[in-house]
Design an enzyme around this catalytic site. Structure first.
Site, PDB file in Angstrom:
ATOM      1  N   LYS A  14      21.576  72.568  55.493  1.00  0.00           N
ATOM      2  CA  LYS A  14      22.433  72.131  54.369  1.00  0.00           C
ATOM      3  C   LYS A  14      22.071  70.702  53.932  1.00  0.00           C
ATOM      4  O   LYS A  14      21.705  69.874  54.757  1.00  0.00           O
ATOM      5  CB  LYS A  14      23.894  72.251  54.827  1.00  0.00           C
ATOM      6  CG  LYS A  14      24.814  71.156  54.409  1.00  0.00           C
ATOM      7  CD  LYS A  14      26.199  71.244  55.022  1.00  0.00           C
ATOM      8  CE  LYS A  14      26.704  69.816  55.231  1.00  0.00           C
ATOM      9  NZ  LYS A  14      28.112  69.626  55.354  1.00  0.00           N
TER      10      LYS A  14
ATOM     11  N   LYS B 215      28.044  68.299  65.282  1.00  0.00           N
ATOM     12  CA  LYS B 215      28.214  66.835  65.306  1.00  0.00           C
ATOM     13  C   LYS B 215      28.174  66.285  66.728  1.00  0.00           C
ATOM     14  O   LYS B 215      27.735  65.162  66.933  1.00  0.00           O
ATOM     15  CB  LYS B 215      29.494  66.425  64.573  1.00  0.00           C
ATOM     16  CG  LYS B 215      29.412  66.735  63.076  1.00  0.00           C
ATOM     17  CD  LYS B 215      29.908  65.637  62.159  1.00  0.00           C
ATOM     18  CE  LYS B 215      29.446  65.956  60.740  1.00  0.00           C
ATOM     19  NZ  LYS B 215      30.063  65.217  59.677  1.00  0.00           N
TER      20      LYS B 215
ATOM     21  N   LYS C  68      24.986  64.415  53.546  1.00  0.00           N
ATOM     22  CA  LYS C  68      25.074  62.976  53.299  1.00  0.00           C
ATOM     23  C   LYS C  68      24.405  62.173  54.398  1.00  0.00           C
ATOM     24  O   LYS C  68      23.818  61.149  54.172  1.00  0.00           O
ATOM     25  CB  LYS C  68      26.552  62.574  53.410  1.00  0.00           C
ATOM     26  CG  LYS C  68      27.357  62.645  52.221  1.00  0.00           C
ATOM     27  CD  LYS C  68      28.747  62.156  52.647  1.00  0.00           C
ATOM     28  CE  LYS C  68      29.769  62.654  51.679  1.00  0.00           C
ATOM     29  NZ  LYS C  68      31.118  62.555  52.195  1.00  0.00           N
TER      30      LYS C  68
HETATM   31  P1  ATP Z   1      28.180  65.178  56.355  1.00  0.00           P
HETATM   32  O1  ATP Z   1      26.850  65.390  55.785  1.00  0.00           O
HETATM   33  O2  ATP Z   1      28.387  63.824  56.919  1.00  0.00           O
HETATM   34  O3  ATP Z   1      28.638  66.285  57.238  1.00  0.00           O
HETATM   35  P2  ATP Z   1      29.259  66.232  53.979  1.00  0.00           P
HETATM   36  O4  ATP Z   1      28.143  66.022  53.020  1.00  0.00           O
HETATM   37  O5  ATP Z   1      29.503  67.603  54.510  1.00  0.00           O
HETATM   38  O6  ATP Z   1      29.196  65.186  55.126  1.00  0.00           O
HETATM   39  P3  ATP Z   1      32.099  66.014  53.372  1.00  0.00           P
HETATM   40  O7  ATP Z   1      32.905  64.856  52.939  1.00  0.00           O
HETATM   41  O8  ATP Z   1      32.287  66.456  54.755  1.00  0.00           O
HETATM   42  O9  ATP Z   1      30.563  65.709  53.193  1.00  0.00           O
HETATM   43  O10 ATP Z   1      32.304  67.221  52.354  1.00  0.00           O
HETATM   44  C1  ATP Z   1      32.933  67.136  51.107  1.00  0.00           C
HETATM   45  C2  ATP Z   1      32.867  68.457  50.385  1.00  0.00           C
HETATM   46  O11 ATP Z   1      31.537  68.767  50.003  1.00  0.00           O
HETATM   47  C3  ATP Z   1      33.340  69.653  51.216  1.00  0.00           C
HETATM   48  O12 ATP Z   1      34.140  70.506  50.408  1.00  0.00           O
HETATM   49  C4  ATP Z   1      32.068  70.361  51.604  1.00  0.00           C
HETATM   50  O13 ATP Z   1      32.251  71.748  51.785  1.00  0.00           O
HETATM   51  C5  ATP Z   1      31.194  70.087  50.410  1.00  0.00           C
HETATM   52  N1  ATP Z   1      29.765  70.104  50.760  1.00  0.00           N
HETATM   53  C6  ATP Z   1      29.149  69.268  51.636  1.00  0.00           C
HETATM   54  N2  ATP Z   1      27.829  69.533  51.699  1.00  0.00           N
HETATM   55  C7  ATP Z   1      27.600  70.559  50.840  1.00  0.00           C
HETATM   56  C8  ATP Z   1      26.423  71.291  50.458  1.00  0.00           C
HETATM   57  N3  ATP Z   1      25.232  71.000  50.964  1.00  0.00           N
HETATM   58  N4  ATP Z   1      26.560  72.281  49.551  1.00  0.00           N
HETATM   59  C9  ATP Z   1      27.758  72.582  49.017  1.00  0.00           C
HETATM   60  N5  ATP Z   1      28.904  71.929  49.335  1.00  0.00           N
HETATM   61  C10 ATP Z   1      28.837  70.938  50.238  1.00  0.00           C
END
Ligand code: ATP
Ligand code: LTN
Length: 331
Positions: free
Chosen positions: A198, A116, A201
Site C-alpha cells: 500500500k 506496525k 505516508k
Molecule cells: P501510515 O502510512 O502511517 O500507516 P496512512 O497513510 O495509512 O498512515 P492514516 O491517517 O492512517 O494514514 O489513514 C487515513 C485514511 O487514508 C484512512 O481512511 C485510510 O484507509 C486511508 N488510506 C491510507 N492509505 C491508503 C491507500 N494507500 N489507499 C487508499 N486509502 C488509504
C-alpha cells in the site's frame, strides 16, 4: 449541521506528515463529497498518532497543517464539524470503557498492529495494541451511520461494529452500528515503487508515494519513475499490478473506466501513459495546494474553526458518553 433527519458521517486522519494520494483518493476526497447529503464530522486524530514516537514541535505543527489541508481538500466548516481529537476528552474516556468490552484475542488479530509492531519492534506499546478501540470510540461517540475510509481500515471498522453490537447486546440499544463507505476505484492505492504494498505516508522511499503538497514537477517525475510490469500494453490484470495501480489512479482522477483507458492508450507505451497519469494528478492537486497556502496563512481563522468544531463535537460526544455511563452503572 446536526440535522436530526440526516445520516451521520464520521472519519479521522492522523497528523503524521502530510497526506498521500492514497489518503486523498481512498478517503479524504469522499469527505467533501458526502457533505451534501450527510451530517459530517471530521477529526485530526492526534491521539492515534502518538502510538509511534513523534517529535513534539513537529507534531504540534503537523496537527494544524493537517487541519488546513483538510479544509483545502474540501471539508467545509460551514457544513461540517472539523476538530482535533485530543481537544474532546470524551474520546479517551469512552475508549477506556470500550476497551473493557474488547478481547485481547480480537486486538491480537489486527493486521495493522502486526505490521506496525514488526516495523517498530523497539516500541510495541499498549497504545499501538488498543489503537482500534480508540478508533471505535471516535466512531461510536457520534452515533455514526457511515465511515468513509480506505480499504486498509476495513478490519478496524469491523471491530468497531462488533464492539457496538456486543455493548448493545448487554445493555440495550446504546450505539448505532456503523457501515464503511469505500470508493469504487482506488480504495487501496499502491506504492509507486512496489505495487504489491500500500502507498503509505510512513514509507521512507519518497519515490513510492505522492504527497498532496509535492512540487508539481516532482509529481510528474515520480510517476515517470513508477515501477511498471513486463510487456508494454496498458491493461488491467492481476499479473500487471504496477499498470493496474496507475490505471486505478487515472480512473479515479478522470472518471474514465478501465476499458476507456485501455482504448485511449491503445498502441502507446508505458512512457506516454505514465506521463499522462502524472500530469492529471498534478493538475488535480494544483487547486488544493493553492487553497492550502491560504488556509495555513490565516492562523486566527484556523484556530476559530477548530475551537468551534471542538465545542460542537464535545456537546454531541458528551451525550453518548453520558448514555453509556448510565447503562453500565457508572452514573
Ligand atoms: P501510515 O502510512 O502511517 O500507516 P496512512 O497513510 O495509512 O498512515 P492514516 O491517517 O492512517 O494514514 O489513514 C487515513 C485514511 O487514508 C484512512 O481512511 C485510510 O484507509 C486511508 N488510506 C491510507 N492509505 C491508503 C491507500 N494507500 N489507499 C487508499 N486509502 C488509504
Ligand atoms: N485508524 C484510522 C484513522 C482513524 C479513523 C478514526 C478513521 C482514527 N479514528 C475513526 C475513521 C474513523 C487510519 O486511517 N489509520
Amino acid at each position: 449541521m446536526a440535522d436530526e433527519n440526516k445520516k451521520r458521517v464520521f472519519s479521522g486522519i492522523q497528523p503524521t506528515g502530510g497526506f498521500t494520494l492514497g489518503n486523498y483518493l481512498g478517503a479524504v476526497r469522499n469527505w467533501g463529497v458526502l457533505q451534501d447529503e450527510y451530517d459530517c464530522i471530521y477529526s485530526v486524530v492526534d491521539l492515534h498518532s502518538i502510538t509511534v514516537r513523534q517529535d513534539p514541535a513537529t507534531l504540534r505543527r503537523q496537527i494544524r497543517e493537517s487541519a488546513a489541508l483538510l479544509l483545502a481538500c474540501g471539508v467545509d466548516p460551514e457544513r461540517s464539524i472539523l476538530f482535533i481529537q485530543g481537544d474532546v476528552h470524551q474520546h479517551a474516556e469512552l475508549s477506556w470503557i470500550l476497551g473493557c468490552y474488547t478481547q485481547f484475542g480480537e486486538l491480537s488479530r489486527m493486521t495493522q498492529f502486526k505490521d506496525k509492531s514488526q516495523k517498530h519492534p523497539e516500541n510495541v506499546n499498549g497504545g499501538l495494541f488498543t489503537y482500534p478501540v480508540l478508533m471505535a470510540a471516535d466512531i461510536l461517540l457520534y452515533q455514526t451511520d457511515l465511515v468513509p475510509i480506505g480499504a486498509d481500515q476495513k478490519q478496524h471498522l469491523e471491530l468497531a461494529r462488533n464492539i457496538a453490537e456486543r455493548f448493545n447486546g448487554v445493555y440495550g440499544q446504546t450505539f448505532v452500528v456503523p457501515d464503511g463507505y469505500f470508493p469504487k476505484v482506488a480504495a487501496r492505492v499502491m506504492s509507486l515503487q512496489d505495487p504489491t504494498a500500500k502507498m503509505s505516508k510512513s514509507d521512507e522511499n519518497t519515490n513510492a508515494k505522492i504527497m498532496l503538497l509535492d512540487d508539481p514537477d516532482l509529481i510528474v517525475k515520480k510517476f515517470r519513475r513508477a515501477v511498471t510490469d513486463s510487456g508494454s500494453e496498458i491493461r488491467a490484470a492481476e499479473y500487471k499490478p504496477g499498470v493496474t495501480n496507475l490505471m486505478s489512479i487515472y480512473s479515479a482522477c478522470t472518471g474514465k473506466t478501465f476499458e476507456e483507458i485501455e482504448r485511449e492508450f491503445d498502441g502507446k507505451g508505458y512512457g506516454d501513459f505514465k506521463t499522462a497519469v502524472g500530469e492529471t494528478v498534478r493538475d488535480m492537486l494544483k487547486p488544493i495546494q493553492e487553497r492550502y497556502a491560504v488556509y495555513l496563512s490565516d492562523k486566527e481563522q484556523l484556530n476559530g474553526i477548530l475551537k468551534s468544531g471542538a465545542e460542537k463535537a464535545s456537546y454531541l460526544a458528551s451525550k453518548t458518553l453520558a448514555k453509556a455511563r448510565r447503562k453500565i452503572g457508572l452514573d
